[in-house]
Each structure stands twice: as structure tokens, then as C-alpha cells.
Design a protein around this motif. Structure first.
Motif, PDB file in Angstrom:
ATOM      1  N   LEU A 339       0.826  -1.211   0.000  1.00  0.00           N
ATOM      2  CA  LEU A 339       0.000   0.000   0.000  1.00  0.00           C
ATOM      3  C   LEU A 339       0.860   1.261   0.000  1.00  0.00           C
ATOM      4  O   LEU A 339       0.534   2.254  -0.671  1.00  0.00           O
ATOM      5  CB  LEU A 339      -0.930  -0.010   1.212  1.00  0.00           C
ATOM      6  CG  LEU A 339      -1.990  -1.117   1.231  1.00  0.00           C
ATOM      7  CD1 LEU A 339      -2.784  -1.073   2.526  1.00  0.00           C
ATOM      8  CD2 LEU A 339      -2.928  -1.002   0.040  1.00  0.00           C
ATOM      9  N   ASP A 340       1.960   1.229   0.744  1.00  0.00           N
ATOM     10  CA  ASP A 340       2.844   2.397   0.801  1.00  0.00           C
ATOM     11  C   ASP A 340       3.476   2.674  -0.560  1.00  0.00           C
ATOM     12  O   ASP A 340       3.499   3.816  -1.028  1.00  0.00           O
ATOM     13  CB  ASP A 340       3.922   2.165   1.859  1.00  0.00           C
ATOM     14  CG  ASP A 340       4.896   3.333   1.948  1.00  0.00           C
ATOM     15  OD1 ASP A 340       4.452   4.448   2.248  1.00  0.00           O
ATOM     16  OD2 ASP A 340       6.097   3.129   1.691  1.00  0.00           O
ATOM     17  N   ARG A 341       3.986   1.633  -1.203  1.00  0.00           N
ATOM     18  CA  ARG A 341       4.637   1.832  -2.506  1.00  0.00           C
ATOM     19  C   ARG A 341       3.634   2.303  -3.558  1.00  0.00           C
ATOM     20  O   ARG A 341       3.953   3.159  -4.397  1.00  0.00           O
ATOM     21  CB  ARG A 341       5.312   0.534  -2.961  1.00  0.00           C
ATOM     22  CG  ARG A 341       6.443   0.049  -2.071  1.00  0.00           C
ATOM     23  CD  ARG A 341       7.592   1.046  -2.006  1.00  0.00           C
ATOM     24  NE  ARG A 341       8.709   0.526  -1.232  1.00  0.00           N
ATOM     25  CZ  ARG A 341       8.875   0.678   0.063  1.00  0.00           C
ATOM     26  NH1 ARG A 341       7.978   1.362   0.760  1.00  0.00           N
ATOM     27  NH2 ARG A 341       9.931   0.184   0.685  1.00  0.00           N
ATOM     28  N   LEU A 342       2.421   1.758  -3.522  1.00  0.00           N
ATOM     29  CA  LEU A 342       1.406   2.189  -4.485  1.00  0.00           C
ATOM     30  C   LEU A 342       1.050   3.660  -4.284  1.00  0.00           C
ATOM     31  O   LEU A 342       0.984   4.436  -5.251  1.00  0.00           O
ATOM     32  CB  LEU A 342       0.148   1.326  -4.343  1.00  0.00           C
ATOM     33  CG  LEU A 342       0.202  -0.083  -4.933  1.00  0.00           C
ATOM     34  CD1 LEU A 342      -1.046  -0.867  -4.555  1.00  0.00           C
ATOM     35  CD2 LEU A 342       0.345  -0.033  -6.450  1.00  0.00           C
ATOM     36  N   SER A 343       0.818   4.059  -3.036  1.00  0.00           N
ATOM     37  CA  SER A 343       0.431   5.450  -2.786  1.00  0.00           C
ATOM     38  C   SER A 343       1.579   6.404  -3.104  1.00  0.00           C
ATOM     39  O   SER A 343       1.353   7.496  -3.635  1.00  0.00           O
ATOM     40  CB  SER A 343      -0.027   5.618  -1.334  1.00  0.00           C
ATOM     41  OG  SER A 343       0.982   5.224  -0.433  1.00  0.00           O
ATOM     42  N   GLN A 344       2.815   6.011  -2.811  1.00  0.00           N
ATOM     43  CA  GLN A 344       3.960   6.857  -3.159  1.00  0.00           C
ATOM     44  C   GLN A 344       4.100   6.999  -4.673  1.00  0.00           C
ATOM     45  O   GLN A 344       4.426   8.080  -5.181  1.00  0.00           O
ATOM     46  CB  GLN A 344       5.241   6.273  -2.568  1.00  0.00           C
ATOM     47  CG  GLN A 344       5.410   6.504  -1.078  1.00  0.00           C
ATOM     48  CD  GLN A 344       6.786   6.113  -0.590  1.00  0.00           C
ATOM     49  OE1 GLN A 344       7.699   5.918  -1.377  1.00  0.00           O
ATOM     50  NE2 GLN A 344       6.940   5.991   0.716  1.00  0.00           N
ATOM     51  N   ALA A 345       3.859   5.900  -5.386  1.00  0.00           N
ATOM     52  CA  ALA A 345       3.966   5.953  -6.846  1.00  0.00           C
ATOM     53  C   ALA A 345       2.918   6.890  -7.435  1.00  0.00           C
ATOM     54  O   ALA A 345       3.205   7.675  -8.351  1.00  0.00           O
ATOM     55  CB  ALA A 345       3.817   4.550  -7.428  1.00  0.00           C
ATOM     56  N   TYR A 346       1.700   6.834  -6.912  1.00  0.00           N
ATOM     57  CA  TYR A 346       0.666   7.734  -7.422  1.00  0.00           C
ATOM     58  C   TYR A 346       0.935   9.178  -7.012  1.00  0.00           C
ATOM     59  O   TYR A 346       0.578  10.116  -7.743  1.00  0.00           O
ATOM     60  CB  TYR A 346      -0.714   7.282  -6.948  1.00  0.00           C
ATOM     61  CG  TYR A 346      -1.320   6.235  -7.859  1.00  0.00           C
ATOM     62  CD1 TYR A 346      -1.705   6.562  -9.154  1.00  0.00           C
ATOM     63  CD2 TYR A 346      -1.480   4.923  -7.438  1.00  0.00           C
ATOM     64  CE1 TYR A 346      -2.243   5.605 -10.000  1.00  0.00           C
ATOM     65  CE2 TYR A 346      -2.018   3.960  -8.275  1.00  0.00           C
ATOM     66  CZ  TYR A 346      -2.396   4.309  -9.559  1.00  0.00           C
ATOM     67  OH  TYR A 346      -2.919   3.359 -10.409  1.00  0.00           O
ATOM     68  N   ALA A 347       1.571   9.378  -5.848  1.00  0.00           N
ATOM     69  CA  ALA A 347       1.960  10.739  -5.451  1.00  0.00           C
ATOM     70  C   ALA A 347       2.991  11.303  -6.422  1.00  0.00           C
ATOM     71  O   ALA A 347       2.921  12.469  -6.825  1.00  0.00           O
ATOM     72  CB  ALA A 347       2.511  10.731  -4.027  1.00  0.00           C
ATOM     73  N   ALA A 348       3.971  10.466  -6.814  1.00  0.00           N
ATOM     74  CA  ALA A 348       4.973  10.904  -7.790  1.00  0.00           C
ATOM     75  C   ALA A 348       4.344  11.112  -9.160  1.00  0.00           C
ATOM     76  O   ALA A 348       4.699  12.038  -9.897  1.00  0.00           O
ATOM     77  CB  ALA A 348       6.099   9.876  -7.872  1.00  0.00           C
ATOM     78  N   ARG A 349       3.388  10.255  -9.497  1.00  0.00           N
ATOM     79  CA  ARG A 349       2.733  10.338 -10.805  1.00  0.00           C
ATOM     80  C   ARG A 349       1.873  11.595 -10.923  1.00  0.00           C
ATOM     81  O   ARG A 349       1.684  12.130 -12.020  1.00  0.00           O
ATOM     82  CB  ARG A 349       1.871   9.088 -10.997  1.00  0.00           C
ATOM     83  CG  ARG A 349       1.211   8.953 -12.351  1.00  0.00           C
ATOM     84  CD  ARG A 349       0.325   7.712 -12.361  1.00  0.00           C
ATOM     85  NE  ARG A 349      -0.475   7.635 -13.563  1.00  0.00           N
ATOM     86  CZ  ARG A 349      -0.088   7.056 -14.684  1.00  0.00           C
ATOM     87  NH1 ARG A 349       1.099   6.494 -14.750  1.00  0.00           N
ATOM     88  NH2 ARG A 349      -0.881   7.020 -15.740  1.00  0.00           N
ATOM     89  N   ALA A 350       1.373  12.088  -9.757  1.00  0.00           N
ATOM     90  CA  ALA A 350       0.507  13.269  -9.783  1.00  0.00           C
ATOM     91  C   ALA A 350       1.231  14.486 -10.332  1.00  0.00           C
ATOM     92  O   ALA A 350       0.617  15.372 -10.923  1.00  0.00           O
ATOM     93  CB  ALA A 350      -0.018  13.561  -8.375  1.00  0.00           C
ATOM     94  N   GLY A 351       2.557  14.545 -10.126  1.00  0.00           N
ATOM     95  CA  GLY A 351       3.313  15.693 -10.614  1.00  0.00           C
ATOM     96  C   GLY A 351       3.818  15.548 -12.028  1.00  0.00           C
ATOM     97  O   GLY A 351       4.404  16.481 -12.581  1.00  0.00           O
TER      98      GLY A 351
END
Length: 675
Positions: A339-351
């Protein structure tokens, strides 16, 4: 002759500063002298300064309990009672939870209890792994997809699938509600400064009151079960999202606001079409925080009926079944990492820049969604024919429970004397003397010293805040247990700093080492607090030493991270100037880098204290006798007043430490010219 006044004027400029420094030291020595005199000679004269008289105590616990009983039994809004309102909220939360639970765990049922009949099975284990793998591939490519697939595959192979899906169902409900609630509160605080002023102390309390303390009133209001656990999770996970929303909206460049005003945006359009989209990078960091805090809280909320992996760990702790507890703990770790890696990836993808939308058919426009639906349908039909597709076969499951139990047995047989010697040495020479020292201090003297420190560091306002909070701990009858909490927290923070700061210094000097250390502390910070108890109990049984080991392991990450961050922020030009003056590497480190990084290291120490206090409440499960134990006893007895008063005392300790250290860091920054 003109040079002479210049020579004499330079020392003259330093005289006021030297005089202020001397006055500062004199004030501290005077305060310490008064404190020591009271401590050593004051008890025969003023016993009340050491033991707060019971006749003077504020009956806050009774007031809270009476208020809670009034809310439950008598409070009414005319057409409905307060109890009706809480039950209505519980029913609203229960609807999406039952849907998520049916999809992931129980299937869709007809009927109630043991007579319920399954109409439609849940998603198969293959379908769930395939869907999360597709999500991972969409968010971060093949590497992330492989990590997520391995983590969820671990849950199936090691027999933790059913419990993990119950936990995941709670998270899937709690996270969207927490994100939306935190976002709306943050927007309201951004729009209306008075609302933010009123909300800030509430958020401070919500983030510093121990998680167990949340469970007591929620159990009273919402009953025992997973719905109450989700409500507790929302309260625990919402404050970080609220704070991050306010910060993110304020960080939006003024040019974006000016552009919105120029094109005639209304206030609502400015918020939802300009500010929120512009702040999405930071907001996704808040989503990550909500996910991780929700996972941590769902595990703890197993005590009030959440079930899932948290219940398995708790049951294993109660039975001292180390093997089963470690298996459930590793399952929590796997779920947390995914869950942590998925949410971090989407946080990076948002930018990242948004790719142009495809103009082809449905498959071209939504390939991941179509693939996920296809896998669900195919595995659903195949599962009706082949049970192994629907449920992971028992014959293929692995178990490491007996292995870990044997390892623990071998360690205890071969190293028991060594561990006991270390444990007893630390207990007898460090923990017990420090505990007795703090237990013998007068509450009046400690309160006065804290208020004096607040005055010297932040003025009269900080002195009043710190003094009043310390007084309230004594006045509510929590002083003795608060000193035990302070002793355990203080010792743990000292050990965490002694280990973490040197590791941070070494990591800041060596980029390759920092890359490995960062992976380790990132992983440590994804682990729910329950997980840290298992190896500590396994090696050292229960007691204060075990609690200290778990707290140090949980709280060391901020000490390392902030030390590295502070050292890396030092201006390279100052380092070059030091080298040009002939400084050795050791002198550059001690005279330049560490001095300039001191404010960041102090903030890291502040975070270490916050982590230690939050973990100390969990360590009540291994036999501590502090405020955490008081909260835990209140939870078992459903005593709302007792639990909240003990929780407030922990929160007051956290707020006192936070305000004093933050003010000290700000003064240090100003003295070093970093502001």
C-alpha cells in the motif's frame, strides 16, 4: 590614529551580547538552585509540593464519564437522540464496509449469522492479485507491479489471505472517507482563519492523544465491531490530511490565483478548478499518510472488533505464540509495503505531465480497467469449476510458525543467560535509578522549571501554556504515572538518539550507505507499531526493558532522517571556506556541519519523542505501569473518563515537549543566522 577607535569598538559591539549571555546563565543557575533546594529540603515543610493532595484534584474523569452517560442516555435533538445519530453514522459507514468485505472476504450472503447462505463468492485470490498488479504497473511500471504481486502472493502462500482481506476491506472504506473529510476540513481552514485557529488545538490533541484513548469513547458511542473501528480510524487518520491540505493550498503560487481572478473564477471555481488541482502533488502525500495511519489504526482497532490481521497478532501476543504472531506480523508488513509503494507511486505520478487521452475504442481508452474486469470475470467463472482458482489450496500453503517457534526456543536455550544479563544490567544500572529519580521530583518544582524554560525559550505565552499543561497533569491525579511515562520515553529517546544520530552522520557522509539506510528506515516507518512488540517479547519477555527496546526500534527513524537532512542542507560554500582555512574533516563536521544542522537535529529529536510516546501506549500490552496501562485498563472496563484523562496527560506531555523543542530550534536557527 583612526585605527584605534575601530579596535576598541569591535569588542564594544559584543559586550551587550556577552552581558545577555551571562544574564541568561545566571537566570538558569538561579532557577536550578531553587529547584534543587525544594527537591532536597522541601518535603518536610511542604509535602503537598511532592504529592498533589487528593482534596485538590480536579475530578475530570468523573465529569467526562457523566457527560458521556448524559450523551448516550439523555441527549436529544428533538426528533432524534444522540444515540440515534451515532447509530445512523454507524449504519452509513457499515454499508460500504459490508460491500468491501463481501467483495474481498465473505462473498455476498443471504440471511444472518450461521444461517446465512452465500449467493455469490468473493473475488478470487488470483483476481485480487491480478488487479493490484495492474494497479502497480499503471502507477510505477514493472518493478512496482512485481513488488505488489509478491506482497499479495505472500499473503496467500502463507495462509494469511482471509485475515488480510478483512483488514484491506476496512482500509478501503476508511481511506476515502479520511481523505475527503481531511480535504474538506483543510479547505475550510484555508478559507476561514478563525476556523483554523479553533481547529489547530483540536488537531494537536487528536495527533497526540494515544490511539487507545480514541477507542474508549468510540466503543461507548458506536458499540463493539468493525464499524466502530473504522470510525476510530477516521479520527486518527484525518488530522495529517487536514494539515497537509492547508499547507498545500498556501503553497500554490500566487500567479495561479491571479490567473483565476483574471478569468473571473468564482470562489468555488477558484478552490476546485485552480487551487486543488495545483496542489495535487502535496495532497497525494497526504493520501499516503492517511493510508499508512489507517493501516496502523485498523490493526490497533482489532481490540474493539475490527478483526483481521490485528486480531491475529493480538491473539498471538496473549497466547505468547511467537510463531503465529510473527507470521501475522509479516503479513502486516507485506500489506503495508504494498500500500505504501502504491500510494507513493501515485503521489509521484501526480506531478508528471498528463498523457493525451487515446481516441480509440474502449480497450484503447481504458486498457487497465478492461483487463481487470476480464480477469475478474474469467477467474470468477473458473472458480465455480476449480476451487483452487477461487481459494488458494490448503495443500500448497506454507507455514513458518513452527520454524519461528523453534528459532525462539533455540535462542532462549543458548542465549538466555546473555540476554538476561544485558537486561538486568540495564534495568539495575540505568532504568530503575532513573525511574526513582523522576518519581522523587516535586511536581511543583518540575512545573516551575518547565514554565521557566518556556519563558526563556518562547516568552510568557509559552511559559503559560507549558505551566498550565504540567499543572493539569498533577491536578487530575496523573502525575505519578506521567513520571513513569516520562522516564520510559526519556530513556528510549536517549538511546534512539545515541544510535540514530551517529548513523545519520555516517549516512550523510556516504551516499551509498544512505541509499541502503533510507530503504531500511522507509520500511521501518511503514510497519504498524504492533509489529515491533513481537521480537522484543520473543527475546526479553515482558516489562520495562522490553518496552524500551520496542520504543527505540520504532522511534529511531526520525533521528536518522532529520540528522541526514540537516547535514545535507548545509551550504557547500561554508564547507569550502572551512577547507580553504585548513580545517580537518573532523573539524568541518564538528565546527561547521553539526552546528548548522543542529536545528534540524532538534526537530528530529522532537519527532523521536512523538514516536516514542505513541509507541509507549502500545507497550502497555507488555506490562508497563504508565499512562498507557491506564488507558488500556480504561478500554477493558469501558471507562471513558479514566481513559481520556490518561490520554490527555500523554497529549500534554507531547505538547510540552513539542513546544519547548520547537522554540529551542527556532532560537538556534536565529542565533546561527539561518532565518
Amino acid at each position: 590614529m583612526p585605527a584605534r577607535p575601530i579596535e576598541t569598538s569591535a569588542p564594544a559591539q559584543h559586550r551587550p551580547r556577552e552581558a545577555m549571555g551571562a544574564a541568561h546563565l545566571t537566570a538558569w543557575f538561579a532557577a536550578l538552585a531553587i529547584f534543587v533546594l525544594l527537591w532536597q529540603f522541601g518535603e518536610p515543610i511542604s509535602k503537598w509540593a511532592f504529592d498533589y493532595p487528593k482534596a485538590w484534584q480536579i475530578p475530570l474523569a468523573r465529569w467526562i464519564s457523566d457527560a458521556m452517560k448524559w450523551l448516550v442516555n439523555e441527549a436529544s435533538f428533538g426528533l432524534f437522540t444522540f444515540t440515534d445519530l451515532t447509530r445512523f453514522i454507524a449504519d452509513i459507514v457499515n454499508l460500504p464496509y459490508r460491500l468491501a468485505l463481501s467483495l474481498l472476504s465473505t462473498g455476498f450472503l443471504s440471511g444472518q449469522g450461521s444461517s446465512a447462505v452465500q449467493i455469490l463468492p468473493p473475488l478470487s485470490w488470483i483476481a485480487v492479485i491480478a488487479v493490484v498488479t495492474l494497479i502497480g504497473y499503471h502507477a510505477g511500471g514493472r518493478r512496482l507491479a512485481a513488488i505488489v504481486a509478491i506482497c499479495f502472493g505472500f499473503l496467500a502462500v502463507f495462509g494469511q489471505w482471509q485475515s488480510a482481506m478483512v483488514t484491506l476491506a476496512s482500509i478501503l472504506v476508511a481511506v476515502p472517507l479520511g481523505v475527503v473529510g481531511g480535504l474538506l476540513l483543510g479547505i475550510a481552514a484555508y478559507r476561514w482563519p478563525r476556523f483554523e485557529t479553533a481547529l489547530t488545538p483540536i488537531l494537536d490533541l487528536m495527533q497526540t492523544i494515544p490511539v487507545f484513548a480514541y477507542l474508549v469513547p468510540i466503543l461507548f458511542l458506536f458499540g463493539f465491531g468493525p464499524t466502530a473501528a473504522i470510525v476510530a480510524t477516521l479520527i486518527y487518520a484525518m488530522p495529517p490530511m487536514t494539515r497537509i491540505t492547508v499547507m498545500a493550498l498556501r503553497a500554490v503560487p500566487s500567479e495561479f490565483r491571479d490567473l483565476g481572478n483574471m478569468i473571473g473564477c468564482t470562489r468555488r471555481q477558484m478552490t476546485w478548478r485552480v487551487l486543488v488541482p495545483s496542489a495535487k502533488d502535496s495532497l497525494m502525500v497526504g493520501v499516503n499518510q492517511v493510508i499508512m495511519l489507517s493501516l496502523n489504526m485498523v490493526i490497533i482497532a482489532s481490540m474493539i472488533g475490527a478483526g483481521g490481521l490485528g486480531f491475529d497478532v493480538l491473539a498471538a501476543l496473549r497466547r505468547l505464540d511467537i510463531g503465529a504472531g510473527l507470521e501475522a506480523g509479516l503479513a502486516i508488513v507485506a500489506l503495508a509495503i504494498a500500500l505504501d509503494r502504491l500510494s507513493q507511486a501515485y503521489a509521484a505520478r501526480a506531478g508528471a505531465p498528463v498523457a493525451p487521452a487515446s481516441t480509440g475504442g474502449l480497450v484503447a481508452r481504458h486498457p487497465y480497467t478492461v483487463a481487470a474486469v476480464a480477469v475478474i470475470l474469467v477467474t470468477g467463472v473458473a472458480g465455480l469449476i476449480l476451487p483452487a482458482v477461487q481459494t488458494y489450496p490448503d495443500a500448497l500453503k506454507l507455514s513458518t510458525g513452527s520454524f519461528w517457534s523453534n528459532v525462539v526456543g533455540w535462542i532462549n536455550v543458548n542465549f538466555f543467560d546473555t540476554f538476561e544479563a544485558v537486561k538486568n544490567a540495564v534495568l539495575l544500572n540505568i532504568l530503575i535509578p532513573f525511574k526513582r529519580l523522576l518519581g522523587g521530583l516535586p511536581w511543583l518544582g518540575v512545573t516551575g522549571m518547565l514554565a521557566f524554560a518556556g519563558w526563556r525559550l518562547g516568552g510568557l505565552k509559552l511559559a503559560a501554556i507549558v505551566g498550565v499543561l504540567a499543572f493539569l497533569i498533577a491536578a487530575t491525579g496523573q502525575w505519578e504515572k506521567a513520571m513513569i511515562t516520562t522516564y520510559l520515553c526519556g530513556i528510549s529517546v536517549i538511546f534512539a538518539a545515541l544510535l540514530g544520530i551517529p548513523i545519520g552522520i555516517l549516512s550523510a557522509e556516504r551516499a551509498r550507505l544512505w541509499s541502503w539506510v533510507r530503504v531500511i528506515i522507509d520500511t521501518l516507518q511503514t510497519l504498524p507499531s504492533f509489529v515491533y512488540l513481537m521480537p522484543a517479547v520473543m527475546l526479553f519477555r515482558v516489562g520495562d526493558f522490553t518496552a524500551m527496546i520496542a520504543v527505540v526500534a520504532y522511534s529511531i527513524a526520525p533521528a536518522i532522517r532529520y540528522t541526514v537532512h540537516g547535514l545535507m542542507k548545509v551550504d557547500p560554500r561554508l564547507i569550502e571556506a572551512g577547507r580553504a582555512m585548513g580545517c580537518t574533516p573532523f573539524q568541518i563536521l564538528t565546527k561547521i556541519k553539526l552546528k548548522l544542522a543542529l536545528p534540524e537535529i532538534m526537530l528530529g529529536l522532537n519527532q523521536t519523542i512523538m514516536f516514542a510516546l505513541s509507541m509507549l501506549v502500545i507497550t502497555a500490552l507488555v506490562g508497563t505501569r504508565d499512562l498507557g496501562q491506564e488507558v488500556y485498563i480504561a478500554l477493558t472496563k469501558a471507562d471513558t473518563g479514566r481513559g481520556l484523562v490518561a490520554g490527555f496527560a500523554v497529549a500534554f506531555i507531547a505538547i510540552i515537549a513539542d513546544r519547548l523543542i520547537s522554540s529551542g530550534a527556532a532560537r538556534t536557527k536565529a542565533r546561527l543566522g539561518l532565518v
